[in-house]
Write a protein that holds these residues in place. Structure first.
Motif, mmCIF file in Angstrom:
data_model
loop_
_atom_site.group_PDB
_atom_site.id
_atom_site.type_symbol
_atom_site.label_atom_id
_atom_site.label_comp_id
_atom_site.label_asym_id
_atom_site.label_seq_id
_atom_site.Cartn_x
_atom_site.Cartn_y
_atom_site.Cartn_z
ATOM 1 N N ARG A 6 0.859 -1.185 0.000
ATOM 2 C CA ARG A 6 0.000 0.000 0.000
ATOM 3 C C ARG A 6 0.898 1.238 0.000
ATOM 4 N NH1 ARG A 6 -4.804 0.381 3.951
ATOM 5 N NH2 ARG A 6 -5.822 1.231 2.111
ATOM 6 N N PHE A 7 0.365 2.301 -0.525
ATOM 7 C CA PHE A 7 1.087 3.565 -0.540
ATOM 8 C C PHE A 7 0.998 4.246 0.826
ATOM 9 C CE2 PHE A 7 0.136 2.952 -4.998
ATOM 10 C CZ PHE A 7 1.245 3.468 -5.660
ATOM 11 N N TRP A 80 6.490 7.015 9.274
ATOM 12 C CA TRP A 80 5.791 6.051 10.110
ATOM 13 C C TRP A 80 4.335 6.420 10.366
ATOM 14 C CZ3 TRP A 80 9.716 4.616 14.579
ATOM 15 C CH2 TRP A 80 10.716 3.789 14.038
ATOM 16 N N ARG A 81 4.074 7.693 10.628
ATOM 17 C CA ARG A 81 2.733 8.097 11.033
ATOM 18 C C ARG A 81 1.905 8.654 9.872
ATOM 19 N NH1 ARG A 81 6.152 8.444 15.001
ATOM 20 N NH2 ARG A 81 7.156 10.308 14.153
ATOM 21 N N THR A 82 2.268 8.283 8.683
ATOM 22 C CA THR A 82 1.536 8.727 7.497
ATOM 23 C C THR A 82 0.384 7.776 7.189
ATOM 24 O OG1 THR A 82 3.151 7.543 6.134
ATOM 25 C CG2 THR A 82 3.498 9.911 6.455
ATOM 26 N N ASP A 83 -0.609 8.269 6.463
ATOM 27 C CA ASP A 83 -1.773 7.465 6.108
ATOM 28 C C ASP A 83 -1.458 6.538 4.945
ATOM 29 O OD1 ASP A 83 -3.367 8.658 8.049
ATOM 30 O OD2 ASP A 83 -3.963 10.295 6.696
ATOM 31 N N LYS A 84 -2.134 5.374 4.938
ATOM 32 C CA LYS A 84 -1.925 4.376 3.887
ATOM 33 C C LYS A 84 -3.100 4.383 2.908
ATOM 34 C CE LYS A 84 0.764 1.203 6.790
ATOM 35 N NZ LYS A 84 0.836 -0.185 7.330
ATOM 36 N N TYR A 85 -2.786 4.101 1.639
ATOM 37 C CA TYR A 85 -3.804 4.110 0.590
ATOM 38 C C TYR A 85 -3.565 2.951 -0.366
ATOM 39 C CZ TYR A 85 -4.701 8.856 2.234
ATOM 40 O OH TYR A 85 -5.000 9.941 3.023
ATOM 41 N N GLY A 86 -4.655 2.409 -0.910
ATOM 42 C CA GLY A 86 -4.569 1.374 -1.922
ATOM 43 C C GLY A 86 -4.233 1.953 -3.286
ATOM 44 N N PHE A 87 -3.994 1.066 -4.242
ATOM 45 C CA PHE A 87 -3.630 1.506 -5.589
ATOM 46 C C PHE A 87 -4.739 2.315 -6.249
ATOM 47 C CE2 PHE A 87 -0.430 -1.693 -4.952
ATOM 48 C CZ PHE A 87 0.639 -1.300 -5.741
ATOM 49 N N PHE A 123 -2.393 -9.828 -8.786
ATOM 50 C CA PHE A 123 -1.763 -10.264 -7.543
ATOM 51 C C PHE A 123 -0.491 -9.474 -7.215
ATOM 52 C CE2 PHE A 123 -4.248 -14.143 -8.529
ATOM 53 C CZ PHE A 123 -4.940 -14.248 -7.329
ATOM 54 N N LEU A 124 -0.244 -8.383 -7.926
ATOM 55 C CA LEU A 124 0.964 -7.592 -7.690
ATOM 56 C C LEU A 124 1.121 -7.171 -6.231
ATOM 57 C CD1 LEU A 124 3.349 -6.457 -9.399
ATOM 58 C CD2 LEU A 124 2.077 -4.295 -9.495
ATOM 59 N N VAL A 167 -14.066 -8.910 -14.017
ATOM 60 C CA VAL A 167 -15.203 -8.778 -13.103
ATOM 61 C C VAL A 167 -14.758 -8.569 -11.658
ATOM 62 C CG1 VAL A 167 -16.768 -10.090 -14.571
ATOM 63 C CG2 VAL A 167 -15.383 -11.293 -12.864
ATOM 64 N N LEU A 168 -13.518 -8.917 -11.323
ATOM 65 C CA LEU A 168 -13.019 -8.729 -9.964
ATOM 66 C C LEU A 168 -12.027 -7.570 -9.856
ATOM 67 C CD1 LEU A 168 -12.483 -12.472 -8.951
ATOM 68 C CD2 LEU A 168 -14.337 -10.964 -8.211
ATOM 69 N N ASP A 169 -11.829 -6.832 -10.939
ATOM 70 C CA ASP A 169 -10.824 -5.769 -10.933
ATOM 71 C C ASP A 169 -11.086 -4.726 -9.847
ATOM 72 O OD1 ASP A 169 -9.566 -6.986 -13.007
ATOM 73 O OD2 ASP A 169 -9.912 -5.409 -14.488
ATOM 74 N N ASP A 170 -12.343 -4.341 -9.669
ATOM 75 C CA ASP A 170 -12.651 -3.309 -8.682
ATOM 76 C C ASP A 170 -12.412 -3.782 -7.255
ATOM 77 O OD1 ASP A 170 -13.369 -1.587 -10.702
ATOM 78 O OD2 ASP A 170 -15.531 -1.924 -10.490
ATOM 79 N N ASP A 171 -12.297 -5.082 -7.079
ATOM 80 C CA ASP A 171 -12.087 -5.652 -5.744
ATOM 81 C C ASP A 171 -10.711 -6.316 -5.646
ATOM 82 O OD1 ASP A 171 -14.918 -5.264 -4.615
ATOM 83 O OD2 ASP A 171 -15.297 -6.328 -6.487
ATOM 84 N N ARG A 172 -9.772 -5.823 -6.457
ATOM 85 C CA ARG A 172 -8.458 -6.467 -6.503
ATOM 86 C C ARG A 172 -7.802 -6.541 -5.131
ATOM 87 N NH1 ARG A 172 -2.757 -4.396 -9.085
ATOM 88 N NH2 ARG A 172 -3.437 -2.448 -8.173
ATOM 89 N N GLU A 173 -7.756 -5.433 -4.400
ATOM 90 C CA GLU A 173 -7.045 -5.441 -3.125
ATOM 91 C C GLU A 173 -7.672 -6.421 -2.152
ATOM 92 O OE1 GLU A 173 -5.373 -2.390 0.299
ATOM 93 O OE2 GLU A 173 -6.180 -1.604 -1.571
ATOM 94 N N THR A 174 -9.003 -6.457 -2.103
ATOM 95 C CA THR A 174 -9.695 -7.386 -1.204
ATOM 96 C C THR A 174 -9.404 -8.830 -1.579
ATOM 97 O OG1 THR A 174 -11.496 -5.827 -0.778
ATOM 98 C CG2 THR A 174 -11.964 -8.163 -0.424
#
Length: 334
Positions: A6-7, A80-87, A123-124, A167-174
Motif C-alpha cells: 500500500r502507498f 511512520w505516522r503517514t496514512d496508507k492508501y490502496g492503488f 496479484f501484484l 469482473v473482480l478488478d474493482d475488488d483487486r485489493e480485497t
C-alpha cells in the motif's frame, strides 16, 4: 503478518535534499541501499526515485506537493505516522507508474509470469509484498495454485483467462490480499482462497455478476452476492475441503462433510442463516479417484441449498446440488 503493498502519503514540501536526508539516508544506514532514477518515466508533474535495498527489497518514492512511498522494505521513521492508501486511492498516474516499475521487477525475478499480464497485475500487491513475495509465487509455480495433477502453465493460463474478464478488478485489493503475505507457505489457506476465484468463475460463466465480501447482520462476511439480470441476489459462501491424502483419516465423502461442517455448525458463518445462503463446496483439490467417489456418492454437506463441484484448469466443471438452489447452473455444471 505484513499487509499487501500500500502507498503511504506524506504531505508537505519535498525536495531532492529532503528525500535524500529523510528517506534514503535512514534506509541506507539501516539496511544498505542505492538511490537510482526510476526505470520508467515518473508520473506527470512528479519527481521520483527508486531505492534498491541490499537485501533485495525495493522502495519507490515520488513527490510534488506531497510524497508517495511504496515499498516492501523498512519504512523510514519520517513516514511512520503517514496514512496508507490502496492503488485505487492514489492519483492514477502515480498508481500506473508504480505498477509499471513493480511489474518489470516481478517479471525480471520471475520471468514465467511475464506471459500472464493480468494475473501479474491482479496479484501484484502480494507478489511484491514484504513477507509474501516468494511464497505467493511459489504457490503458483510449484503447487499449481492447488490443482492436483496439473501443468503449471495450464493453470496460469486458466487464471489469466478468469481474471482478464475484469469482473473482480474493482475488488483487486480485497481478493488478492486473501492469498496472504506470510513467509510461511500455507497451502491449505491459499488453495481455499483460489476456491473463491473458482466459484466466481462458475457464477460469471452462468451469467451472474459477483460482488465479494458481503457484510450481514450476524457480524459475518459472506463471500459473494450473485446478481442476476432479473434482480435476484442470492448470497454465496465458499468452502474448500482438503483431499483425503492430506487428512489424518477419512474418505472423500467425509472430507466434504467435515469441511462443510466448519461453516454450518453452531459457531459457523451459516448457522444463523438457515437456508438463506448457498454453500459452494469446491473440491478442485481432489484427484480424479477421490472426486469420482464424491460425485458418485453425492454426500450431504449439512446445509441446503448447496453446490458441490470440481473445476479443472481446462475449464471443465462437474458437480451436483443439494436442496433448492436459487441459481441457474445447468449451463456450466455437468
Amino acid at each position: 503478518m505484513a499487509r499487501p503493498l500500500r502507498f503511504r502519503y506524506a504531505p508537505g514540501r519535498w525536495t531532492d535534499d529532503t528525500v535524500r536526508t529523510e528517506v534514503f539516508e535512514p534506509l541506507d544506514a539501516n539496511l544498505g541501499a542505492t538511490s537510482r532514477r526510476p526505470w520508467f518515466k515518473p508520473p506527470e508533474g512528479y519527481d521520483a526515485r527508486r531505492f534498491d535495498v541490499d537485501n533485495g527489497d525495493t522502495a519507490l518514492f515520488c513527490w510534488n506537493d506531497g510524497g508517495y512511498w511504496l515499498g516492501n522494505t523498512e519504512t523510514p521513521e519520517t513516514l511512520w505516522r503517514t496514512d496508507k492508501y490502496g492503488f485505487d486511492e492514489v492519483p492514477e498516474g502515480v498508481a500506473d507508474w508504480a505498477e509499471r516499475e513493480l511489474r518489470a521487477e516481478l517479471h525480471e525475478q520471475s520471468p514465467w509470469l511475464a506471459e500472464y499480464p493480468h494475473l501479474s497485475w491482479f496479484f501484484l500487491p502480494v507478489f511484491l509484498s514484504k513477507d509474501g513475495r516468494w511464497t505467493t509465487r511459489e504457490f503458483f509455480a510449484e503447487h499449481e495454485a492447488g490443482f492436483p495433477d496439473a501443468d503449471r502453465d495450464e493453470v496460469l493460463a486458466f487464471y489469466e483467462s478468469v481474471l482478464a474478464e475484469g469482473v473482480l478488478d474493482d475488488d483487486r485489493e480485497t481478493m488478492a490480499s486473501k492469498l496472504g503475505t506470510s513467509e510461511h507457505l500455507d497451502l491449505t489457506r491459499m488453495a481455499a482462497t483460489m476456491g473463491e476465484f473458482n466459484t466466481a468463475k462458475l457464477l460469471v460463466d452462468a451469467g451472474y455478476g459477483v460482488e465479494p465480501e458481503i457484510e450481514v447482520t450476524t457480524g459475518h462476511s459472506i463471500d459473494f452476492k450473485a446478481r442476476s439480470e432479473a434482480g435476484e441476489q442470492p448470497l454465496v459462501e465458499v468452502t474448500r475441503p482438503l483431499p483425503p491424502n492430506r487428512r489424518a483419516a477419512g474418505t472423500p465423502g467425509a472430507a466434504v462433510r467435515d469441511t462443510a461442517k466448519t461453516k454450518t455448525d453452531a459457531n459457523g458463518q451459516l448457522a444463523a442463516h438457515a437456508g438463506g445462503v448457498v454453500l459452494f463446496v469446491d473440491c478442485s483439490s481432489f484427484p480424479d479417484d477421490d472426486w469420482a467417489a464424491v460425485a458418485n456418492g453425492r454426500p450431504d454437506v449439512g446445509h441446503r441449498p448447496a453446490v458441490v463441484y470440481r473445476m479443472r484448469p481446462d475449464g471443465e466443471v462437474s458437480g451436483y446440488t443439494k436442496g433448492s438452489v436459487p441459481l441457474e447452473l445447468d449451463s456450466v455444471l455437468d
